[in-house]
Write a protein that holds these residues in place. Sequence first.
Motif, PDB file in Angstrom:
ATOM      1  N   THR A  51     -52.022  76.240   4.666  1.00  0.00           N
ATOM      2  CA  THR A  51     -53.928  77.160   4.037  1.00  0.00           C
ATOM      3  C   THR A  51     -54.805  77.928   4.491  1.00  0.00           C
ATOM      4  N   GLU A  75     -50.352  69.106  -1.303  1.00  0.00           N
ATOM      5  CA  GLU A  75     -50.697  67.837  -0.653  1.00  0.00           C
ATOM      6  C   GLU A  75     -52.197  68.246  -0.004  1.00  0.00           C
ATOM      7  N   GLU A  76     -51.109  68.692   1.206  1.00  0.00           N
ATOM      8  CA  GLU A  76     -52.038  69.028   2.528  1.00  0.00           C
ATOM      9  C   GLU A  76     -52.841  70.817   1.493  1.00  0.00           C
ATOM     10  N   ASN A  79     -55.824  69.172   0.251  1.00  0.00           N
ATOM     11  CA  ASN A  79     -56.523  68.480   0.943  1.00  0.00           C
ATOM     12  C   ASN A  79     -57.578  69.015   1.922  1.00  0.00           C
ATOM     13  N   ASN A  80     -57.098  71.016   2.081  1.00  0.00           N
ATOM     14  CA  ASN A  80     -58.091  71.201   3.220  1.00  0.00           C
ATOM     15  C   ASN A  80     -59.179  72.514   2.411  1.00  0.00           C
ATOM     16  N   LEU A 105     -54.576  65.389  -8.078  1.00  0.00           N
ATOM     17  CA  LEU A 105     -56.023  65.017  -7.045  1.00  0.00           C
ATOM     18  C   LEU A 105     -56.491  63.751  -7.296  1.00  0.00           C
ATOM     19  N   PRO A 106     -56.846  63.412  -6.053  1.00  0.00           N
ATOM     20  CA  PRO A 106     -57.889  62.114  -6.197  1.00  0.00           C
ATOM     21  C   PRO A 106     -58.786  61.937  -6.771  1.00  0.00           C
ATOM     22  N   LEU A 109     -62.291  63.410  -6.486  1.00  0.00           N
ATOM     23  CA  LEU A 109     -61.612  65.242  -6.599  1.00  0.00           C
ATOM     24  C   LEU A 109     -62.062  65.269  -8.047  1.00  0.00           C
TER      25      LEU A 109
END
Length: 450
Positions: A51, A75-76, A79-80, A105-106, A109
């Motif tokens: 990230t 994905e990680e 998320n950041n 993405l969710p 979001l």
Amino acid sequence: MIPFKLTDELVDKIQVLIKNQNDEQLRLLMKEYHYADVAEIANELQGDEATYLIKLLDSEKTSDILTELDEDVREEILNNLSPKEIAGEIEELDTDDAADIVGELPKELIQEVISNIEDKEHAKYIVDLLRYDDDSAGGLMAKELVKVNENWTVTTCVKEMRAQAENVTRVHSIYVVDNEEKLKGRLSLKDLLTVSTETYISEVYIPKVDYVTANEKPEEVAKIMSKYDLEAIPVVDEIGRLVGRITIDDIVDVIKEEADKDYQLAAGISQDVEADDSIWELTRARLPWLILGLFGGGAAAVIMGGFEDMFSKYTVLFLFTPLIAAMAGNVGVQSSAIIVQGLANDDIKGSVGNRLIKEMLLALLNGVILAALLLLFTWFWKGSFNTALAISVSLIVVIVVAGFIGTFTPLFLHKRGIDPAIATGPFITTSNDIFGILIYFWIAKMILGI
């Protein structure tokens, strides 16, 4: 150009630079590498380190890096990132890649990210693409393309093309549409440059153009592009309106994914997995076929148990059981592999009956040659012609039957809309083992008069 090679030393060096927040040195180092190489590096870093690297570099490069990352790493990282930061990355991507990332993405979001995209036309295109099924040409296409109206003059056409080309990374083709946006054909750049500036496009465009519909399967798109050596192909909706294009780089990904899936099916893995997946995910993918093999082995043991009396008198038959089972499995896999490959390449022509006859004749020829060698070997070794004959005749029949099963099964599955690749793995091997052993002892019993 020297091929990039990821080393532990390089990863360690980058981790130290990140830990010390040596941003200038890190930027200079990353400037040397292609975005795909940087993605390979990021895949080896910890989530917070990856990230940090993405936030440090320019969005024009990091957006491409995101498309090359492993899904769990991407994905990680996402998320950041804040919705605004994700939107900044998305804006730098072609719409097909952007839609792929947004789709991961969710749901809560997605809307927030879309609303933060400053280029509203880009955002609209992404929303349009999200409506298509992933397993379709629509889910694969990009909205960026160059199109001209058949009623324009060459002067107007060139002016509009210049404006459109600003948003297109590579111009593979120039598509011609009518006033209702329906695809009419394609425009040759040579023709455009050699005619009068007042000539109408309708007078010079080429009406013949290959295209696919938005609901076409990606595998079919790959076959068409491969057959006609296309670098790009236009996509139309149900009424023939031009809605996008698919480029060769996307098709290469489809071919690779399909090959990986077929290879795993052939190896007895029932779902798409990678070496880095969890033990539970790997177990779920492998266990079903292993259970099938277990039941198959049990069935073979039951069949052999029905011929116990033969073993006491002709123990040599037991010695050749593994050979018969192995030959049945090998011939079946060979036959099915050729058929599956032919179906994948769309090379299977003619009737199913003719294909079965051809494969059985081939199996018969191979069987006779192998049986003759086995007959001489067994007769010389054990000195019993009848026993050698029983084993050899059994081998011929087993090979022919295995060839039939290996040919018929993938053809049958294909007709039923089931991926025929499953017919090249444990399924075909197990079924041929069972039939092979049954045929072997049954024929031996008849010839030896037991």
